[in-house]
Design an enzyme around this catalytic site. Structure first.
Site, PDB file in Angstrom:
ATOM      1  N   LYS A  32       0.807  -1.266  -0.024  1.00 19.33           N
ATOM      2  CA  LYS A  32      -0.174  -0.023   0.058  1.00 19.33           C
ATOM      3  C   LYS A  32       0.849   1.211  -0.011  1.00 19.33           C
ATOM      4  CE  LYS A  32      -0.202  -0.651   4.989  1.00 19.33           C
ATOM      5  NZ  LYS A  32      -1.056  -0.729   6.141  1.00 19.33           N
ATOM      6  N   TYR A  83      15.768  30.748   5.022  1.00 16.85           N
ATOM      7  CA  TYR A  83      14.456  31.261   5.334  1.00 16.85           C
ATOM      8  C   TYR A  83      14.383  31.452   7.012  1.00 16.85           C
ATOM      9  CZ  TYR A  83      12.655  30.647   0.851  1.00 16.85           C
ATOM     10  OH  TYR A  83      12.340  30.625  -0.630  1.00 16.85           O
TER      11      TYR A  83
HETATM   12  C1  LIG Z   1      -0.305  -1.748   6.899  1.00 17.92           C
HETATM   13  C2  LIG Z   1      -0.763  -3.079   7.363  1.00 17.92           C
HETATM   14  C3  LIG Z   1       0.077  -3.874   7.919  1.00 17.92           C
HETATM   15  C4  LIG Z   1       1.608  -3.755   7.772  1.00 17.92           C
HETATM   16  O1  LIG Z   1       1.928  -3.351   9.011  1.00 17.92           O
HETATM   17  P1  LIG Z   1       3.563  -2.902   9.259  1.00 17.92           P
HETATM   18  O2  LIG Z   1       3.805  -2.232  10.506  1.00 17.92           O
HETATM   19  O3  LIG Z   1       4.020  -1.827   8.063  1.00 17.92           O
HETATM   20  O4  LIG Z   1       4.385  -4.191   9.204  1.00 17.92           O
HETATM   21  C5  LIG Z   1      -0.416  -5.131   8.427  1.00 17.92           C
HETATM   22  N1  LIG Z   1      -1.736  -5.384   8.390  1.00 17.92           N
HETATM   23  C6  LIG Z   1      -2.655  -4.464   8.261  1.00 17.92           C
HETATM   24  C7  LIG Z   1      -4.245  -4.663   8.354  1.00 17.92           C
HETATM   25  C8  LIG Z   1      -2.040  -3.217   7.671  1.00 17.92           C
HETATM   26  O5  LIG Z   1      -3.151  -2.179   7.317  1.00 17.92           O
END
Ligand SMILES: *Cc1c(COP(=O)(O)O)cnc(C)c1O
Length: 365
Positions: free
Chosen positions: A40, A262
């Protein structure tokens, strides 16, 4: 030739981290655990298509947050099942999901209704979410059995439903919360013949073997960074995948008492050499980075001084023996953990990686 700001992505390191995640929950005679790779948010900023393509020979499935992310992977040759981690937002997505072999998280009653009321050409695989204490998504534990029964009865749903939950505090190795969540989960497991289960994110894969179930769900660890803020024996085997690099584009000396950038928020206490590097918040380098944030120039740690601009930062290189225009600069990478930069900026590495914009070319090695 072109602006030297780029993110070098090491696909060997990525595969190493995936294999590590797999090896931490090994198969037994009774169980064949599997690992679904979380890609994702553009694979946590690393490029979802390239990451999924590199993992496709070894990863049985992928996880994303939206159907748009999933369709993008399909359109680019990813054939594995893709789990929509938040399920569907509108009921028409159920049809598209079934057509494309997307798996659906189902975590509330409207999502159940959308699945059972759809007219589908083929069945969908459901991951049924239980709220064991994070209180963000999922059915209350007492409602899981009835949600399960409703789905299981539906002609639209594959027999093997995955019961799942997500941890709030698995990165805190001293917290009682993770064990409490596991207990809730096991206590409320629906009575059924064919369920599979899934609990572990990266932190739980690395440090909570009690949470290892049929499916592990690594995200952050795939990209080679630790979810913990202290050393941990499994996390210490991870290899950072991204090296965020740029270069010095200008040099000057300023006198004690003169300021940089800045708002003139940093004033030299001695005559100083200032290197300007072509990377800024427009590239995802955090604007909140304070004076003193480490930056590697020619492999040596130097302090950021002055405000981060959109396209540039300024670094105090007075203590470097040699420095020249064109010198390589690393903002984070194997020699400078993104977690360390994030900590001084009051955030986490997850955020710095995922918000890197398309302007930064990703170079795959
Ligand atoms: C994003 C996500 C993960 C992965 O989590 P990490 O901490 O990046 O390993 C696992 N399960 C769900 C439901 C998620 O949304």
């Amino acid at each position: 030739m072109s602006r030297p700001t780029q993110a070098i992505i090491d696909l060997e390191a990525l595969r190493h981290n995936f294999v590590l995640a797999q090896s931490l929950a090994p198969p037994t005679l009774a169980k064949q655990p599997k690992t679904i790779a979380m890609v994702k948010a553009n694979a946590y900023g690393h490029g979802a298509i390239e990451v999924a393509t590199a993992l496709a020979p070894i990863a049985p499935a992928f996880g994303v947050a939206s159907i748009e992310e999933a369709l993008d992977l399909r359109a680019n040759g990813i054939a594995q099942p893709i789990l929509l981690l938040e399920g569907t937002f509108t009921s028409d997505e159920v049809t598209i999901a079934a057509q494309n072999d997307f798996w659906l998280m189902v975590e509330n009653q409207p999502q159940v209704d959308a699945v059972i009321n759809a007219t589908l050409a083929r069945k969908v695989t459901i991951w049924l979410g239980m709220d064991t204490g994070m209180h963000r998504l999922g059915f209350q534990p007492n409602d899981i059995q009835s949600a399960y029964d409703t789905l299981h009865k539906s002609h639209n749903v594959n027999d093997e439903i995955v019961i799942t939950s997500h941890f709030a505090c698995a990165d805190d190795l001293d917290s009682e919360a993770t064990l409490a969540q596991i207990k809730q989960f096991d206590l409320h497991m629906p009575t059924a013949k064919k369920t599979l289960t899934s609990l572990a994110n990266s932190a739980a894969i690395l440090a909570w073997p009690q949470a290892h179930r049929d499916w592990q769900r690594p995200g952050y660890m795939l990209y080679g960074n630790s979810p913990f803020d202290a050393p941990q024996e499994n996390a210490d085997q991870l290899k950072p995948v991204m090296s965020f690099e740029s270069a010095v584009i200008s040099l000057r000396t300023i006198k004690a008492g003169e300021s940089v950038g800045y708002t003139a928020n940093w004033t030299a206490e001695r005559d100083s050499t200032i290197a300007t590097v072509t990377v800024g918040y427009g590239d995802g380098y955090p604007r909140q980075a304070p004076n003193g944030t480490p930056v590697l120039i020619n492999g040596i740690r130097c302090p950021l001084v002055g405000r981060v601009s959109m396209d540039m930062i300024t670094v105090d290189v007075t203590d470097l023996a040699t420095v020249a225009i064109g010198d390589k600069t690393v903002l984070w990478g194997p020699e400078l953990p993104v977690n360390e930069v994030a900590t001084v900026c009051g955030t986490i590495g997850y955020e710095l990686l995922t918000r890197m914009p398309a302007r930064v070319p990703r170079i795959y090695r």
